[in-house]
Design a protein around this motif. Structure first.
Motif, short mmCIF file in Angstrom:
data_model
loop_
_atom_site.label_atom_id
_atom_site.label_comp_id
_atom_site.label_asym_id
_atom_site.label_seq_id
_atom_site.Cartn_x
_atom_site.Cartn_y
_atom_site.Cartn_z
N GLN A 203 0.96 -1.40 -0.13
CA GLN A 203 0.37 -0.04 0.17
C GLN A 203 1.12 1.23 0.40
N LEU A 204 1.86 1.03 0.57
CA LEU A 204 2.67 3.04 1.16
C LEU A 204 3.69 3.03 -0.55
N VAL A 205 3.51 1.55 -1.13
CA VAL A 205 4.76 1.49 -2.48
C VAL A 205 3.78 2.66 -2.96
N ASP A 206 2.95 2.33 -2.67
CA ASP A 206 1.50 2.72 -4.14
C ASP A 206 1.31 4.29 -3.58
N GLU A 207 1.20 4.49 -2.62
CA GLU A 207 0.92 5.38 -2.46
C GLU A 207 2.53 6.61 -2.27
N GLY A 208 3.74 5.55 -2.63
CA GLY A 208 4.98 7.30 -3.59
C GLY A 208 5.43 6.89 -1.63
N PHE A 209 5.33 6.79 -1.36
CA PHE A 209 6.78 6.33 -0.66
C PHE A 209 7.97 5.23 -0.39
#
Lengths: 256, 256, 256, 256
Positions: B120-126
C-alpha cells in the motif's frame, strides 16, 4: 584517544602487525605495507638475502616500521637461536619473533622449545615475541622468562579460518599479564575486530592480506577493523540478552 | 573507491544506518549521531512530539541526514499505514521503515502484514524499507511490491546477540535483487563488519551504540567496522583451508 | 520413562520421523526404515505409483508405521490441497505433510501459501503437519489454524548443514504451544540430539540416513541419538560456567 | 558391530569413561555408574580413604569396571608420580590418569610436567592416560613416551561448555596415532556424540552427569549418545552442501 600499546618501551600507534610472505611480488607487498599503516612488520630471516647485494626485501619495508625478523624454518630452540643471531648480525635489530615448528602439515609451534629459545634470547638482550599454541600455563612461563608479548595462534598459519582457539585465547587475555598478539589464522577484517573486542592487545595478519584480490585495499580494511574492534572494546560493549529489548522506551502498542 | 549505495535515487556514502532509541539523553544521542557519520537515521514516529512545540527529537538530528521514520508500535498493516501517514503529515519526508510487531517478548515482525503495508505505501509513493523475519520468499515478494530495501533481523531487537540468522540472510544476499540491510541484534563492531563481508548492503545499529559505556566512541567504532567489512568484501576475501599454508614460499626447514 | 509424543491422538514411541527419498534402492530403504525404529514415515505423493500396479513404494513401508504423505512438488496452496486429495483417494490415510516450495535452488517453503493450505486441509479433516521457514508468528498462525505440529527447517533440505536457524527454532520451542518437529538439514546424529536437548518434540531425518555409506547403521545411530537427546533434556541439563569447577569436592592441592 | 576400543590390551565395549566427583551422595553415584554402562571409571586418589576402613568410595564402584585413579591435586610431575605410587600401593591397579594442574581458576593442565610424569610412570609399568591441553606436538611426545591414550580438554573442567577446542582436537584425531579421549567440558549428550563423529576414540564425562537433575537418566543419555555418535562416524557421514538437494529424485514441480 590515548591508547598506545607499548612493547619493550616502544610506543606503537597501530595494533595491526603485518607479515611479508605470499605476496605476488615486491611491488604489491610495498603497497600493502603502506596501506596497512602498521608499526611492526615481520619477515622470515631465511628469506632475506643476507649477502645483501640485490632484490633485498628489506629495502621495500618503510624505514619507520619496526622490523620483527622471525625464525621460520627452525625446528628446535637451538636453530631458532642461531637464526636470531644471524638476524642481529645482519643489522635487523634486536626484536625477534620465535617460530619453532614441529609439524609440516599444520605448521604448529613447539611450545617447549619455544620457551627454551625465549629464555636464552631474553638473556642475550633480544626483545622476544614467541609464536605459540594457546596455553595459559606456557603463556605464564614465557611471561616469566621475559617475553615482550606472546603470540597464540587463532588457527593454523595461512588457513584463513579465524579465531578457532577462542576459548583458550580468551582465558590467556583474562589471566596473563603479558601482551597477547593473536597470530595466524585471521582471515577476515571482522575476525581481527573480534580479537580486539576480546581484549587482545594486537593481531598479526599476513595471508589474509597477501592472498586478497586487492591486497592494498585489504590492508586498509584490516587497519580499520583493528581500530574499530579496539574502539569497541574501550567503549564498553553493551550486555547481551536472550529476549528482545525495545529500542524505544515507549514499548506500548499504538492504541494502548 | 567508488562504492556508494543508492536507495531510491539517493546516494548514501555510509552503509551504517543508526537508530535513536535508548540513549540516556538527547545530548548523548546527538554526539553519537555525529560520530557515527551515518546518512540514514531512524526514529519512532510515536516518540516524536507531533504537536511540535519543544524538546522535539528531530531538532537533534543533523539536517544532512536522511530521516527514516519507523512504525514501531504497529500491530498490523493498517496501523503501520496510519503511522506512515502521520509521519508524512508531520513533514518527516517520504521514507518509511515498516515495523509490524506481533510478539511482545521478542518483538518479532509479522512478515505477511509487513508485506501488505509495503504494497500500500509503495503505491502511495513512499520509499519503503520493511523490517522482516529472514525469509527469501518474502524478500522476493517485498522486492516485487517495490520495497526500496529489505531489513532482515540478525537476532531479536536489542539483544546484542549478533547475526544468528546467518544462514537465511546469506541466502537472501545471494539470491535477492533488492538491497539487504541487516537490522536488529548486531551488538559488536565485528558483527557489523561480518555482515558487510557476507555481502550485505548496509546494517542498522541502535542498541549496541546507545548502551555502550561511551556511545560516541562506539558510534565511531561501528563507522570504521562497516567500512572495514565493506572494504574486505570488495577486496576479495582469500580462500580458507583446513591445513596450514606457509606464509613464506620457502617451506623447507633450516638445514634441509 | 513415560514420555510419549501424542499427535492427533496417536501415541508415538519414537521421536524420530524418517523420509524415503534418495536411497540407492528399495532394499536399502527397507533396511534403513527397519533400523530407524521410527513410527512416522513421509513419502512424496508424486513418487507413489498411484495406478498401484507394481514396484509400489508403499509396499516397502512397514505396516505399523504411520504414513505421512507429503506434497512435494506443490508451488502454492491450491496444488498442495490437490496432492493431499490424491493421497487420500489412494488410501494413504489422513495425515499430510504440507510442502509448498517457492524456490528451486534452496527448496524454501512459502509460509503464507502453507498457512492457506493448512487452513483448508484442517477444515477437511486432515491431520496437517506443515513444513515451514522458522517464524514464531507463522507458527502461532498455523497452531491457530489447527496444525497438528509445525516443521521448521534447520537448514536447506538435503544440505546436511545442521540446525543453522537455531535462534528462531529455540524461540518457537519456548513460545509456541504446538509440537515442533525440526525438519530438513539435520546431517549428523549429534545434531538430532541437539534438537531434542533444545526441547524440540521430534526431528525428521532423510538425507543424512539415505546418503550415508551404511544407511541402516546410520538409521540406528539416529534412533539412539534422538533417544539420547530427549533423555538429556528430560534429565535436566546442568548449568554452564565460564570458569572451571573442580569435579572433586576436594579442591586443594596435594600438600596444602 | 565389531568395534571395540583396545587400551593396553584391554578390550573396552563402551567408549564412555565416567568420573565420580560432584555426586550428591554415594547412592546417586552408584546408580549413575550402573546406568552409564561404562567400562572405565576415574576416581581421585586423594578422595579415597587410604586407611581403608569405611565409606570407602571404591566399594561403590562395580567390580567389572576398570579403575583409573587420577592424580588430581598434583601441581608437578613429582607429586603426580607420588600419587600414582600411593594408588598402586592401595591396590588400585596399574592404570593412572595423570592430572597436573597449574591453574586454580580454570584447572588447566601443565603439559610439560604431564609429559615428565608420563615418561616416568610408563617406565615403571603403569598404563598412563594423561589429561592435557590440546596440542598436537605434545600429543606426539606423549605417544612416544608410551601413553596408552591422551585426554585433551574440550573446555575447562566442570564448565559444561562443550568442545570449544575443536580445531586442535580434530587435528590431533587426524594426525596422532595414540587413542584420543576427549575429557573435560562435555556438558550435553549431543556434545559427546559430536566428539565421536569427529573420530575421537572415547570421551570422559563427569560433571554433566553428576549435576543433572536426574544423574542416572543422564548417564543413560550419555551411553546412548556415545554409541550414536560412534555409529554415525562408522556409517560414513554424508557430505554437506550449501545449496539444497531435493530428498526426492523427482525435482520437477507438479505440473511440469
Amino acid at each position: 584517544m590515548q591508547d598506545a600499546l607499548v612493547i619493550a618501551g616502544k610506543e606503537l600507534k597501530s595494533r595491526l602487525f603485518v607479515g611479508t610472505g605470499k605476496f605476488a611480488d615486491h611491488q604489491e607487498m610495498k603497497m600493502a605495507l603502506k596501506e596497512a599503516n602498521a608499526d611492526v612488520v615481520t619477515v622470515a630471516v631465511r628469506r632475506v638475502d643476507l649477502s645483501g647485494e640485490d632484490q633485498y626485501i628489506l629495502n621495500d619495508i618503510p624505514d619507520k616500521m619496526t622490523l620483527m625478523p622471525n625464525t621460520s624454518g627452525a625446528r628446535n630452540a637451538e636453530e631458532a637461536v642461531r637464526i636470531a643471531h644471524l638476524a642481529k648480525a645482519a643489522g635487523m635489530g634486536n626484536w625477534i619473533k620465535i617460530e619453532v615448528i614441529s609439524d609440516n602439515k599444520y605448521l604448529l609451534p613447539n611450545n617447549h622449545e619455544t620457551l627454551k629459545a625465549t629464555q636464552q634470547l631474553v638473556d642475550e638482550g633480544f626483545v622476544v615475541l614467541p609464536y605459540m599454541n594457546p596455553d595459559l600455563i606456557v603463556a605464564r612461563q614465557l611471561e616469566e622468562a621475559g617475553a615482550a608479548a606472546v603470540m597464540p595462534l587463532g588457527s593454523p598459519i595461512g588457513s584463513n579460518r579465524g579465531i578457532r582457539m577462542k576459548e583458550m585465547i580468551q582465558i590467556m587475555i583474562d589471566e596473563a599479564n603479558v601482551p597477547i598478539v593473536v597470530d595466524a589464522g585471521i582471515g577476515r577484517p571482522s575476525e581481527a575486530a573480534e580479537a580486539m573486542e576480546m581484549g587482545a592487545d594486537a593481531v598479526l595478519v599476513n595471508t589474509a592480506i597477501a592472498t586478497a584480490n586487492d591486497p592494498a585495499q585489504m590492508a586498509q580494511a584490516f587497519d580499520m577493523a583493528v581500530k574499530a574492534g579496539r574502539a569497541g572494546y574501550i567503549s564498553g560493549l553493551g550486555p547481551t540478552s536472550t529476549q528482545a529489548k525495545a529500542s524505544s522506551p515507549l514499548t506500548g502498542f499504538l492504541n494502548s
